[in-house]
Design a protein around this motif. Sequence first.
Motif, PDB file in Angstrom:
ATOM      1  N   VAL A  32      -4.920  -3.828  -3.136  1.00  0.00           N
ATOM      2  CA  VAL A  32      -3.918  -4.695  -2.522  1.00  0.00           C
ATOM      3  C   VAL A  32      -2.980  -5.212  -3.616  1.00  0.00           C
ATOM      4  CG1 VAL A  32      -3.567  -6.869  -1.285  1.00  0.00           C
ATOM      5  CG2 VAL A  32      -5.429  -5.343  -0.623  1.00  0.00           C
ATOM      6  N   ARG A  50      -7.993   0.020   0.705  1.00  0.00           N
ATOM      7  CA  ARG A  50      -6.927  -0.898   1.114  1.00  0.00           C
ATOM      8  C   ARG A  50      -5.837  -0.889   0.052  1.00  0.00           C
ATOM      9  NH1 ARG A  50      -8.835  -6.441   1.785  1.00  0.00           N
ATOM     10  NH2 ARG A  50      -6.670  -6.748   2.392  1.00  0.00           N
ATOM     11  N   ASP A  52      -2.729  -2.201   0.853  1.00  0.00           N
ATOM     12  CA  ASP A  52      -1.751  -3.089   1.486  1.00  0.00           C
ATOM     13  C   ASP A  52      -0.841  -3.754   0.453  1.00  0.00           C
ATOM     14  OD1 ASP A  52      -3.217  -2.478   3.765  1.00  0.00           O
ATOM     15  OD2 ASP A  52      -4.315  -4.373   3.755  1.00  0.00           O
ATOM     16  N   SER A  70      -5.957   1.647   4.714  1.00  0.00           N
ATOM     17  CA  SER A  70      -4.944   0.693   5.139  1.00  0.00           C
ATOM     18  C   SER A  70      -3.813   0.699   4.114  1.00  0.00           C
ATOM     19  CB  SER A  70      -5.549  -0.708   5.258  1.00  0.00           C
ATOM     20  OG  SER A  70      -4.559  -1.623   5.680  1.00  0.00           O
ATOM     21  N   VAL A  72      -0.796  -0.938   4.886  1.00  0.00           N
ATOM     22  CA  VAL A  72       0.087  -1.882   5.550  1.00  0.00           C
ATOM     23  C   VAL A  72       1.113  -2.435   4.554  1.00  0.00           C
ATOM     24  CG1 VAL A  72       0.189  -4.098   6.770  1.00  0.00           C
ATOM     25  CG2 VAL A  72      -1.645  -2.474   7.279  1.00  0.00           C
TER      26      VAL A  72
END
Length: 127
Positions: A32, A50, A52, A70, A72
């Motif tokens: 992240v 992840r 993100d 992920s 995002v």
Amino acid sequence: MDGRDFTRHDLSGARLRETSFQRAKLEGAVLVKADGYRVRFVSAVLNGARLDDGLFSDADFTKADLGGASLVRADLRRARFFHASLRGADLTGAKTLGAELLNADLSGARWTDGKTICAEGSLGQCN
């Protein structure tokens, strides 16, 4: 970093610019807000990772496995996903301008609009 095991490691906010993670294991890793500009994830395993809010522009995900990952709001501009698996990945809000998805498997992925789920057999584009 080629071939190393980073399974479930927390690399949040890490500066990884131009690092190579070829054939590395990053299952469930947390990247992240990582700065992954021009990172090479060729043939890497990123299932459930992840990414993100990360910067991954110009990154190379050729033949990478991003199933269930992920991404995002990730910056994926000009990233390469040749023959990559993005099955079930979440691309909500991701910046994909210029991203190359040649033969990338997008089956079941949530597309950048956050609403569209790519149909089974979506290769290279979300159908």
